[in-house]
Write a protein that holds these residues in place. Sequence first.
Motif, PDB file in Angstrom:
ATOM      1  N   SER A  12       0.838  -1.194   0.000  1.00 42.14           N
ATOM      2  CA  SER A  12       0.000   0.000   0.000  1.00 42.14           C
ATOM      3  C   SER A  12       0.874   1.246   0.000  1.00 42.14           C
ATOM      4  O   SER A  12       0.537   2.253  -0.619  1.00 42.14           O
ATOM      5  N   LEU A  13       2.016   1.129   0.645  1.00 43.75           N
ATOM      6  CA  LEU A  13       2.936   2.262   0.726  1.00 43.75           C
ATOM      7  C   LEU A  13       3.462   2.616  -0.669  1.00 43.75           C
ATOM      8  O   LEU A  13       3.467   3.770  -1.085  1.00 43.75           O
ATOM      9  N   LEU A  14       3.870   1.588  -1.424  1.00 47.08           N
ATOM     10  CA  LEU A  14       4.411   1.839  -2.760  1.00 47.08           C
ATOM     11  C   LEU A  14       3.341   2.429  -3.664  1.00 47.08           C
ATOM     12  O   LEU A  14       3.556   3.381  -4.376  1.00 47.08           O
ATOM     13  N   TRP A  15       2.137   1.863  -3.559  1.00 48.19           N
ATOM     14  CA  TRP A  15       1.059   2.292  -4.422  1.00 48.19           C
ATOM     15  C   TRP A  15       0.706   3.748  -4.125  1.00 48.19           C
ATOM     16  O   TRP A  15       0.651   4.592  -5.014  1.00 48.19           O
ATOM     17  N   GLY A  16       0.559   4.045  -2.829  1.00 42.08           N
ATOM     18  CA  GLY A  16       0.223   5.404  -2.426  1.00 42.08           C
ATOM     19  C   GLY A  16       1.272   6.384  -2.905  1.00 42.08           C
ATOM     20  O   GLY A  16       0.958   7.461  -3.405  1.00 42.08           O
ATOM     21  N   CYS A  17       2.510   5.967  -2.821  1.00 44.26           N
ATOM     22  CA  CYS A  17       3.591   6.876  -3.166  1.00 44.26           C
ATOM     23  C   CYS A  17       3.582   7.212  -4.649  1.00 44.26           C
ATOM     24  O   CYS A  17       3.770   8.343  -5.047  1.00 44.26           O
ATOM     25  N   VAL A  18       3.353   6.195  -5.469  1.00 47.31           N
ATOM     26  CA  VAL A  18       3.357   6.430  -6.909  1.00 47.31           C
ATOM     27  C   VAL A  18       2.277   7.445  -7.269  1.00 47.31           C
ATOM     28  O   VAL A  18       2.505   8.372  -8.038  1.00 47.31           O
ATOM     29  N   LEU A  19       1.103   7.281  -6.649  1.00 46.99           N
ATOM     30  CA  LEU A  19       0.009   8.206  -6.955  1.00 46.99           C
ATOM     31  C   LEU A  19       0.388   9.628  -6.586  1.00 46.99           C
ATOM     32  O   LEU A  19       0.271  10.541  -7.392  1.00 46.99           O
ATOM     33  N   ILE A  20       0.855   9.796  -5.348  1.00 47.65           N
ATOM     34  CA  ILE A  20       1.162  11.140  -4.879  1.00 47.65           C
ATOM     35  C   ILE A  20       2.317  11.730  -5.674  1.00 47.65           C
ATOM     36  O   ILE A  20       2.262  12.850  -6.151  1.00 47.65           O
ATOM     37  N   ALA A  21       3.361  10.914  -5.846  1.00 46.37           N
ATOM     38  CA  ALA A  21       4.532  11.427  -6.546  1.00 46.37           C
ATOM     39  C   ALA A  21       4.136  11.837  -7.965  1.00 46.37           C
ATOM     40  O   ALA A  21       4.628  12.816  -8.492  1.00 46.37           O
ATOM     41  N   GLY A  22       3.214  11.082  -8.559  1.00 47.08           N
ATOM     42  CA  GLY A  22       2.765  11.387  -9.905  1.00 47.08           C
ATOM     43  C   GLY A  22       2.196  12.802  -9.994  1.00 47.08           C
ATOM     44  O   GLY A  22       2.399  13.499 -10.977  1.00 47.08           O
ATOM     45  N   GLN A  23       1.514  13.222  -8.937  1.00 49.00           N
ATOM     46  CA  GLN A  23       0.953  14.575  -8.953  1.00 49.00           C
ATOM     47  C   GLN A  23       2.050  15.630  -8.863  1.00 49.00           C
ATOM     48  O   GLN A  23       1.932  16.702  -9.421  1.00 49.00           O
ATOM     49  N   LEU A  24       3.105  15.292  -8.100  1.00 50.05           N
ATOM     50  CA  LEU A  24       4.093  16.326  -7.782  1.00 50.05           C
ATOM     51  C   LEU A  24       5.145  16.465  -8.872  1.00 50.05           C
ATOM     52  O   LEU A  24       5.548  17.548  -9.228  1.00 50.05           O
ATOM     53  N   HIS A  25       5.620  15.344  -9.380  1.00 55.47           N
ATOM     54  CA  HIS A  25       6.698  15.377 -10.375  1.00 55.47           C
ATOM     55  C   HIS A  25       6.256  14.510 -11.531  1.00 55.47           C
ATOM     56  O   HIS A  25       6.729  13.389 -11.681  1.00 55.47           O
ATOM     57  N   LEU A  27       6.975  14.249 -14.453  1.00 55.55           N
ATOM     58  CA  LEU A  27       7.957  13.761 -15.414  1.00 55.55           C
ATOM     59  C   LEU A  27       8.742  12.568 -14.880  1.00 55.55           C
ATOM     60  O   LEU A  27       9.061  11.665 -15.619  1.00 55.55           O
ATOM     61  N   GLU A  28       9.071  12.608 -13.615  1.00 56.97           N
ATOM     62  CA  GLU A  28       9.903  11.521 -13.102  1.00 56.97           C
ATOM     63  C   GLU A  28       9.588  11.234 -11.640  1.00 56.97           C
ATOM     64  O   GLU A  28      10.343  11.605 -10.766  1.00 56.97           O
ATOM     65  N   PRO A  29       8.455  10.579 -11.399  1.00 53.75           N
ATOM     66  CA  PRO A  29       8.169  10.236 -10.003  1.00 53.75           C
ATOM     67  C   PRO A  29       9.199   9.233  -9.487  1.00 53.75           C
ATOM     68  O   PRO A  29       9.543   8.282 -10.190  1.00 53.75           O
TER      69      PRO A  29
END
Length: 451
Positions: A12-25, A27-29
């Motif tokens: 769940s941690l990895l999944w959550g991170c990808v989603l959030i990181a996708g919003q922030l960066h 180009l290169e989460p």
Amino acid sequence: MFPAMLRVSLVSLLWGCVLIAGQLHPLEPAQYQRLPPLRQRASIQNQWIADRISRIPSLLQKYGAQAWLICQREHAEDTIWWSVKNATDFDAHRRTVLLFHNNQSSLAGAPSPLKWIDNTGDVWPELLDILHQFNPSRIVLNSDEDIAFAGGLHSGELSVLRRELGQYWMARTVNIPMLAVEFVAKKVPGQLAYYQKMQENVWALLEEGFSDKVITPGVTTTEDLSWWFREKMQCLNVTTWNQPRISVITKDSFPGWSGSDDIIQEGDMLHIDFGITAMGLNTDTQHLAYVLTTNTSDPETDVPQGLKDGLKKSNRMQDIVLDNMKPGLSGNEVLRRSLDQMKQEGIQGQIYSHPIGDWGHDAGSVIGFLNLPDDVPVIGELPILQDTYYSIELYAYHFVPEWNETIRFMQEENVAWSDESQSWHYIRGRQEKFHIVFGDSKRGPVLLEQV
Ligand SMILES: *[C@@H]1O[C@H](CO)[C@@H](O)[C@H](O)[C@H]1NC(C)=O
Ligand SMILES: *[C@@H]1O[C@H](CO)[C@@H](O)[C@H](O)[C@H]1NC(C)=O
Ligand SMILES: *[C@@H]1O[C@H](CO)[C@@H](O)[C@H](O)[C@H]1NC(C)=O
Ligand SMILES: *[C@@H]1O[C@H](CO)[C@@H](O)[C@H](O)[C@H]1NC(C)=O
Ligand SMILES: *[C@@H]1O[C@H](CO)[C@@H](O)[C@H](O)[C@H]1NC(C)=O
């Protein structure tokens, strides 16, 4: 923690991170990277150590010496111990004596280092016998007064050496600080792939930590966030040498060795300084984040332009430092050239960059110090070495019209020398955009137990 629980939470941690990181960066989460299991790490690290130790004979030749004598006792180790010990070794045992030697001698074929573990005194006649056979004319002792990496011989050990080796051999001992500096500073090629994984973990931590997944404006404190980073490092099986220090940046704030303890509010600019440790390597990073103001009739959708411009100015300073960082120049010369260039471009700020690797503050020349902004005696006079890693640490001053204040924009990113392009490269990248926390007061705080 129970393995089953950890597995579930990691997914769940990895999944959550990808989603959030996708919003922030977009180009290169950054993605959390798994480092190898400990057993495999140890065998990889031992190979690196063997490769590095195999360079010592040619280093001795380069610096005109035939032997490097390291004497230490358990709990009073020479600084060099931590760069030559095997991965599963901890302290040195009893009295551990290491004699690194140059192969082109009567000792050709003998292991280097020759190693004694002794608490009876038997080592001394054996060492003297070896020295007589080998007859080195210059024996390096780590007795430097200024450079820690070349000054790790404890004073008790020096007294013992004077007594046991006697005047004849003591007269042949020399202090050649660059031997230790170059040995510790230079990396071997295999290290970079793992250092890259560590740097990606740093960015993944930053992207997740500075998001509304972890921060609830008006509730979360900078201290809460520091502890989130600590817990998360534990989940990633890395430790820290540079504890996370998080601050709300205002006109006068200049985080030193501690962060602030503030409730994070909408409209805050946040700063972090932290480093992770794994596989005998260390990272050191400073990034900035901004909490959007959404709690008004005119909610922000982006970082104020004045803050973006400040970050851009720090990015420009990074370019200037890297352009000037030619191997062979002293750190002080790189500093002078960089400060001149900044003056020409009308940039005010400060540079205090340092080598990184075996240590967060590694062996080698520094480019400025916080309290020595123009010139650093001794350490700043050493040459910049290729095949090393550096932490480009600096700040630009920038007047932020929206705040009517001049603010320091502190940045720190890690670079590696590339033999191929004969230049420095960011290992993961550099921060060119703020991490954005969406100030959505409807979200509840994320509990650490969910991590
Ligand atoms: C590391 O282990 C190898 C193989 O066991 C050994 O030969 C070597 O002396 C060890 N290195 C140190 C610094 O103890
Ligand atoms: C030292 O000498 C031995 C035997 O001659 C050789 O196998 C080894 O590669 C040499 N080591 C270095 C670093 O030159
Ligand atoms: C939103 O604004 C209200 C009224 O100004 C204030 O009481 C509240 O703390 C704010 N919430 C956040 C999350 O800033
Ligand atoms: C951390 O180590 C544990 C124990 O070896 C392992 O089960 C887990 O998968 C590791 N986690 C990561 C993120 O590497
Ligand atoms: C900006 O700050 C200066 C100096 O502190 C002050 O004199 C000035 O009035 C401020 N301007 C505004 C628009 O608040």
